[in-house]
Scaffold this motif. Sequence first.
Motif, PDB file in Angstrom:
ATOM      1  N   ALA A 123       1.059  -1.273   0.117  1.00 34.29           N
ATOM      2  CA  ALA A 123      -0.088   0.058   0.069  1.00 34.29           C
ATOM      3  C   ALA A 123       0.773   1.220  -0.020  1.00 34.29           C
ATOM      4  N   ARG A 124       2.026   1.098   0.378  1.00 27.99           N
ATOM      5  CA  ARG A 124       3.100   2.182   0.229  1.00 27.99           C
ATOM      6  C   ARG A 124       3.439   2.916  -0.816  1.00 27.99           C
ATOM      7  N   TYR A 125       3.336   1.956  -2.089  1.00 30.88           N
ATOM      8  CA  TYR A 125       3.799   2.232  -3.472  1.00 30.88           C
ATOM      9  C   TYR A 125       2.752   2.385  -4.438  1.00 30.88           C
ATOM     10  N   PRO A 126       2.952   3.454  -5.371  1.00 33.47           N
ATOM     11  CA  PRO A 126       2.012   3.346  -6.352  1.00 33.47           C
ATOM     12  C   PRO A 126       1.736   2.367  -7.408  1.00 33.47           C
ATOM     13  N   GLY A 127       3.107   1.408  -7.586  1.00 33.14           N
ATOM     14  CA  GLY A 127       2.806   0.413  -8.159  1.00 33.14           C
ATOM     15  C   GLY A 127       3.130  -0.862  -7.408  1.00 33.14           C
ATOM     16  N   ALA A 128       2.263  -1.908  -7.486  1.00 33.52           N
ATOM     17  CA  ALA A 128       2.792  -3.181  -6.422  1.00 33.52           C
ATOM     18  C   ALA A 128       3.921  -3.742  -6.543  1.00 33.52           C
ATOM     19  N   ARG A 129       4.537  -3.743  -7.821  1.00 37.62           N
ATOM     20  CA  ARG A 129       5.744  -4.405  -8.001  1.00 37.62           C
ATOM     21  C   ARG A 129       7.119  -3.575  -7.412  1.00 37.62           C
ATOM     22  N   GLY A 182       9.291 -18.444   0.001  1.00 36.52           N
ATOM     23  CA  GLY A 182       9.164 -17.065  -0.192  1.00 36.52           C
ATOM     24  C   GLY A 182       9.154 -16.428  -1.338  1.00 36.52           C
ATOM     25  N   ILE A 183       9.845 -16.894  -2.224  1.00 30.38           N
ATOM     26  CA  ILE A 183       9.762 -16.341  -3.687  1.00 30.38           C
ATOM     27  C   ILE A 183       8.333 -16.683  -4.121  1.00 30.38           C
ATOM     28  N   ARG A 184       7.775 -17.832  -3.827  1.00 28.13           N
ATOM     29  CA  ARG A 184       6.169 -17.895  -4.596  1.00 28.13           C
ATOM     30  C   ARG A 184       5.293 -16.928  -3.774  1.00 28.13           C
ATOM     31  N   PHE A 185       5.493 -16.703  -2.598  1.00 24.63           N
ATOM     32  CA  PHE A 185       4.504 -15.901  -1.797  1.00 24.63           C
ATOM     33  C   PHE A 185       5.000 -14.372  -2.519  1.00 24.63           C
ATOM     34  N   CYS A 186       6.098 -13.887  -2.528  1.00 26.60           N
ATOM     35  CA  CYS A 186       6.107 -12.520  -3.174  1.00 26.60           C
ATOM     36  C   CYS A 186       5.642 -12.757  -4.551  1.00 26.60           C
ATOM     37  N   ALA A 187       5.878 -13.465  -5.689  1.00 25.89           N
ATOM     38  CA  ALA A 187       5.246 -13.492  -6.909  1.00 25.89           C
ATOM     39  C   ALA A 187       3.935 -13.524  -6.907  1.00 25.89           C
ATOM     40  N   GLU A 188       2.923 -14.406  -5.865  1.00 22.37           N
ATOM     41  CA  GLU A 188       1.663 -14.338  -5.833  1.00 22.37           C
ATOM     42  C   GLU A 188       1.129 -13.000  -5.368  1.00 22.37           C
ATOM     43  N   MET A 189       1.625 -12.341  -4.419  1.00 24.11           N
ATOM     44  CA  MET A 189       1.396 -11.040  -3.812  1.00 24.11           C
ATOM     45  C   MET A 189       1.569 -10.000  -4.813  1.00 24.11           C
ATOM     46  N   LEU A 190       2.451  -9.910  -5.668  1.00 26.14           N
ATOM     47  CA  LEU A 190       2.870  -8.873  -6.741  1.00 26.14           C
ATOM     48  C   LEU A 190       2.602  -9.053  -8.146  1.00 26.14           C
ATOM     49  N   ASP A 191       1.797 -10.459  -8.394  1.00 24.80           N
ATOM     50  CA  ASP A 191       1.419 -10.633  -9.894  1.00 24.80           C
ATOM     51  C   ASP A 191       2.608 -10.792 -10.612  1.00 24.80           C
ATOM     52  N   LEU A 192       3.708 -11.217 -10.119  1.00 21.84           N
ATOM     53  CA  LEU A 192       4.981 -11.562 -11.044  1.00 21.84           C
ATOM     54  C   LEU A 192       5.244 -12.947 -11.074  1.00 21.84           C
ATOM     55  N   THR A 193       6.167 -13.455 -11.897  1.00 20.00           N
ATOM     56  CA  THR A 193       6.258 -14.802 -12.072  1.00 20.00           C
ATOM     57  C   THR A 193       7.608 -15.100 -11.211  1.00 20.00           C
ATOM     58  N   THR A 194       7.765 -16.601 -10.677  1.00 20.15           N
ATOM     59  CA  THR A 194       9.004 -16.755  -9.770  1.00 20.15           C
ATOM     60  C   THR A 194      10.155 -16.569 -10.360  1.00 20.15           C
TER      61      THR A 194
END
Length: 289
Positions: free
Chosen positions: A26-32, A53-65
Amino acid sequence: MPALPAPDYPVDVRARLEADAKEVIARYPGARSALLPLLHLVQAEEGHVTRTGIRFCAEMLDLTTAEVTAVSTFYSMYRRKAGGDYQVGVCTNTLCAVMGGDAIFEDLKEHLGVGNGETTEDGAVTLEHIECNAACDFAPVVMVNWEFFDNQTPQSARQLVDDLRAGRSVRPTRGAPLCAFKDTARMLAGFPDERPGAVEATGAAGPASLIGLRLAKGEAVPGRGADHVIAPRTAETTDETTDATGGEPPSGHPAEEPPAGHPSSHDAPQQTSASDDQHPSGPAAEEGE
């Protein structure tokens, strides 16, 4: 090859991390843009960045692992394997090295019985050599969980790691009190240090870092008495202010006038290709010329 996908966190851990992650995002204008602090967040959970942890970050930010892995392996502050409660980093960059950093690192490797990036059997200390800590005026420097231990020697560094392994209280030279690696990682994720007095203990630059500023302002030189100052830079100087040898006054005493143009010979124009008429060189010379 590891089984894919990576296992998930337990339900209660996942719920807690999701709440923390949403606060960070929520602190950033863009999630990634929240990827770096989220990597610190998962590192605070397990002590290093795991596949989970890598999987968690990817899912939270809609990124690939793959995208998350690329970032986590680029920055040296993210661990790729389990480590100790205290990360002891010995600066072996140029100035610290010649001031004793290399000797400290070699001594600690022998004393702890570990190599670079390895952890002691009791899980207390991970030793590594690190690049510049931006504390060259306190060289040689050792950092424990990114807190400064200045002006070290092989003997003091050996005592430091012995105290850490024995659970004795250790206080950094400056800055906040020492805490465990996981606690440091959580602070780097952007969460406050809630220990009483810890924030107030984080001081400004040390005296050695401020000497240049004091000299530039014409203040007294530390340890030389209040009457010993360096003449501040002045716009109006003449050739008559230079001493007989053409150099600057040797002592910087206030009774002496500053030299013409430059109070320090170190920043006077030098005979370089850019300033020497006999060896001209344009600013846009081709590579190799």
